[in-house]
Design a protein around this motif. Structure first.
Motif, PDB file in Angstrom:
ATOM      1  N   GLN A  71       0.939  -1.762   0.762  1.00  0.00           N
ATOM      2  CA  GLN A  71       0.203  -0.051  -0.112  1.00  0.00           C
ATOM      3  C   GLN A  71       0.532   1.758   0.485  1.00  0.00           C
ATOM      4  O   GLN A  71       1.837   1.370   0.919  1.00  0.00           O
ATOM      5  CB  GLN A  71      -1.131  -0.080   1.355  1.00  0.00           C
ATOM      6  CG  GLN A  71      -2.258  -0.740   1.138  1.00  0.00           C
ATOM      7  CD  GLN A  71      -2.640  -1.509   2.256  1.00  0.00           C
ATOM      8  OE1 GLN A  71      -2.344  -1.124   3.458  1.00  0.00           O
ATOM      9  NE2 GLN A  71      -4.402  -1.010   1.781  1.00  0.00           N
ATOM     10  N   LYS A  72       0.613   2.786  -0.636  1.00  0.00           N
ATOM     11  CA  LYS A  72       1.024   3.057  -0.790  1.00  0.00           C
ATOM     12  C   LYS A  72       1.566   4.487   0.371  1.00  0.00           C
ATOM     13  O   LYS A  72       0.280   4.292   1.142  1.00  0.00           O
ATOM     14  CB  LYS A  72       0.130   4.285  -1.645  1.00  0.00           C
ATOM     15  CG  LYS A  72       0.221   3.878  -3.086  1.00  0.00           C
ATOM     16  CD  LYS A  72      -0.764   4.563  -4.178  1.00  0.00           C
ATOM     17  CE  LYS A  72      -0.597   4.482  -5.559  1.00  0.00           C
ATOM     18  NZ  LYS A  72      -1.724   5.104  -6.648  1.00  0.00           N
ATOM     19  N   HIS A  81      -9.337   4.557  -1.026  1.00  0.00           N
ATOM     20  CA  HIS A  81      -9.137   4.508   0.103  1.00  0.00           C
ATOM     21  C   HIS A  81      -8.015   2.585   0.426  1.00  0.00           C
ATOM     22  O   HIS A  81      -7.086   3.012   0.817  1.00  0.00           O
ATOM     23  CB  HIS A  81      -9.725   4.434   1.269  1.00  0.00           C
ATOM     24  CG  HIS A  81     -10.591   5.459   2.235  1.00  0.00           C
ATOM     25  ND1 HIS A  81     -10.519   6.500   2.099  1.00  0.00           N
ATOM     26  CD2 HIS A  81     -12.442   5.835   1.446  1.00  0.00           C
ATOM     27  CE1 HIS A  81     -11.262   7.486   1.921  1.00  0.00           C
ATOM     28  NE2 HIS A  81     -11.998   6.986   1.941  1.00  0.00           N
ATOM     29  N   SER A  82      -8.449   1.810  -0.059  1.00  0.00           N
ATOM     30  CA  SER A  82      -7.551   0.874   0.351  1.00  0.00           C
ATOM     31  C   SER A  82      -6.082   0.942  -0.806  1.00  0.00           C
ATOM     32  O   SER A  82      -5.223  -0.336   0.099  1.00  0.00           O
ATOM     33  CB  SER A  82      -8.540  -0.534  -0.374  1.00  0.00           C
ATOM     34  OG  SER A  82      -8.216   0.094  -2.081  1.00  0.00           O
ATOM     35  N   GLU A  83      -5.516   1.868  -1.668  1.00  0.00           N
ATOM     36  CA  GLU A  83      -4.899   2.233  -2.053  1.00  0.00           C
ATOM     37  C   GLU A  83      -3.511   2.481  -0.762  1.00  0.00           C
ATOM     38  O   GLU A  83      -2.654   2.246  -1.274  1.00  0.00           O
ATOM     39  CB  GLU A  83      -4.731   3.150  -2.973  1.00  0.00           C
ATOM     40  CG  GLU A  83      -5.496   2.332  -4.466  1.00  0.00           C
ATOM     41  CD  GLU A  83      -5.417   3.294  -5.497  1.00  0.00           C
ATOM     42  OE1 GLU A  83      -4.670   4.513  -5.712  1.00  0.00           O
ATOM     43  OE2 GLU A  83      -6.669   3.442  -5.452  1.00  0.00           O
ATOM     44  N   CYS A  88      -6.665   6.128   4.020  1.00  0.00           N
ATOM     45  CA  CYS A  88      -7.352   7.450   3.801  1.00  0.00           C
ATOM     46  C   CYS A  88      -6.964   7.799   2.512  1.00  0.00           C
ATOM     47  O   CYS A  88      -5.583   8.218   2.084  1.00  0.00           O
ATOM     48  CB  CYS A  88      -6.659   8.027   5.144  1.00  0.00           C
ATOM     49  SG  CYS A  88      -7.542  10.140   4.646  1.00  0.00           S
ATOM     50  N   CYS A  89      -7.644   7.763   1.546  1.00  0.00           N
ATOM     51  CA  CYS A  89      -7.195   8.964   0.197  1.00  0.00           C
ATOM     52  C   CYS A  89      -8.523   9.721   0.138  1.00  0.00           C
ATOM     53  O   CYS A  89      -9.719   9.720  -0.082  1.00  0.00           O
ATOM     54  CB  CYS A  89      -7.896   8.093  -0.873  1.00  0.00           C
ATOM     55  SG  CYS A  89      -7.229   8.305  -2.182  1.00  0.00           S
ATOM     56  N   VAL A  90      -8.270  11.076  -0.018  1.00  0.00           N
ATOM     57  CA  VAL A  90      -8.654  12.128  -0.134  1.00  0.00           C
ATOM     58  C   VAL A  90      -8.103  13.336  -0.806  1.00  0.00           C
ATOM     59  O   VAL A  90      -6.946  13.613  -1.037  1.00  0.00           O
ATOM     60  CB  VAL A  90      -8.756  12.457   1.166  1.00  0.00           C
ATOM     61  CG1 VAL A  90      -9.821  11.731   1.781  1.00  0.00           C
ATOM     62  CG2 VAL A  90      -7.767  13.165   2.151  1.00  0.00           C
ATOM     63  N   MET A  98      -6.586  13.411  -5.863  1.00  0.00           N
ATOM     64  CA  MET A  98      -6.654  12.716  -4.686  1.00  0.00           C
ATOM     65  C   MET A  98      -5.151  11.564  -3.956  1.00  0.00           C
ATOM     66  O   MET A  98      -4.240  11.696  -5.111  1.00  0.00           O
ATOM     67  CB  MET A  98      -7.238  11.354  -4.315  1.00  0.00           C
ATOM     68  CG  MET A  98      -8.611  11.719  -5.353  1.00  0.00           C
ATOM     69  SD  MET A  98      -9.515  12.308  -4.203  1.00  0.00           S
ATOM     70  CE  MET A  98     -10.664  11.099  -3.533  1.00  0.00           C
ATOM     71  N   PHE A  99      -5.212  12.211  -2.462  1.00  0.00           N
ATOM     72  CA  PHE A  99      -3.788  11.911  -1.938  1.00  0.00           C
ATOM     73  C   PHE A  99      -3.410  11.145  -1.038  1.00  0.00           C
ATOM     74  O   PHE A  99      -4.602  11.184  -0.315  1.00  0.00           O
ATOM     75  CB  PHE A  99      -2.837  13.478  -1.519  1.00  0.00           C
ATOM     76  CG  PHE A  99      -2.402  13.570  -3.414  1.00  0.00           C
ATOM     77  CD1 PHE A  99      -1.408  12.941  -3.411  1.00  0.00           C
ATOM     78  CD2 PHE A  99      -3.352  14.473  -3.471  1.00  0.00           C
ATOM     79  CE1 PHE A  99      -0.589  13.948  -4.570  1.00  0.00           C
ATOM     80  CE2 PHE A  99      -2.884  15.506  -4.474  1.00  0.00           C
ATOM     81  CZ  PHE A  99      -1.141  15.648  -4.958  1.00  0.00           C
TER      82      PHE A  99
END
Length: 156
Positions: A71-72, A81-83, A88-90, A98-99
């Protein structure tokens, strides 16, 4: 004495009978670190990405037998989000990219919101959670909440 003789005979025959039963491992079962395309190719039955490189590799499972993909870390671009390690991808600014971002101390995943004075179309776009039209001729803008109960009221 006859029983002991049979037992010795059985023990002598055991290695040869076991040789007939041994199976040659499936040739496509790959070891940890080898490139793969699907779980069935790996001895661990776990084929995932392990870096930003989209190529997949055989990986060991966790102690709970989960097969987890890399995961990043925070500040990498993402689309869901799952990445992210933080899950938390926002958006982090008004560019709407998105980051991955860390969650708050209360484990909330809060996106960037527009400051007061910026154009908006919905309350959720504003830090103040208040998007209203200050007068009949202007565009809707983020405005601070007002009043004793901090409500979203127009400033007349």
């Amino acid at each position: 004495m006859a029983c002991a003789g049979h037992l010795v005979l059985l023990l002598l025959l055991l290695p040869t009978s076991m040789a007939w039963r041994t199976r040659i491992p499936f040739p496509s079962h790959k070891g940890i670190g080898e490139a793969c395309e699907g779980h069935s190719e790996c001895q661990s039955h776990c084929c995932v990405t392990n870096s930003l490189n989209p190529r997949k590799f055989c990986t060991s499972r966790t102690i709970f037998l989960k097969c987890l993909s890399w995961q990043k870390p925070n500040s990498h671009t993402c689309s869901e989000h799952s990445e992210c390690q933080s899950n938390c991808c926002v958006t982090t600014n008004d560019s709407m990219k998105m980051f991955c971002k860390p969650k708050t101390i209360f484990l909330q995943c809060i996106p960037w919101r527009k400051p007061n004075g910026h154009d908006c179309t919905d309350h959720t776009e504003c830090r103040s959670q208040c998007c209203i039209r200050p007068n009949e001729v202007s565009h809707r803008r983020c405005v601070p909440r007002s009043g004793l109960l901090a409500q979203c009221l127009p400033m007349w």
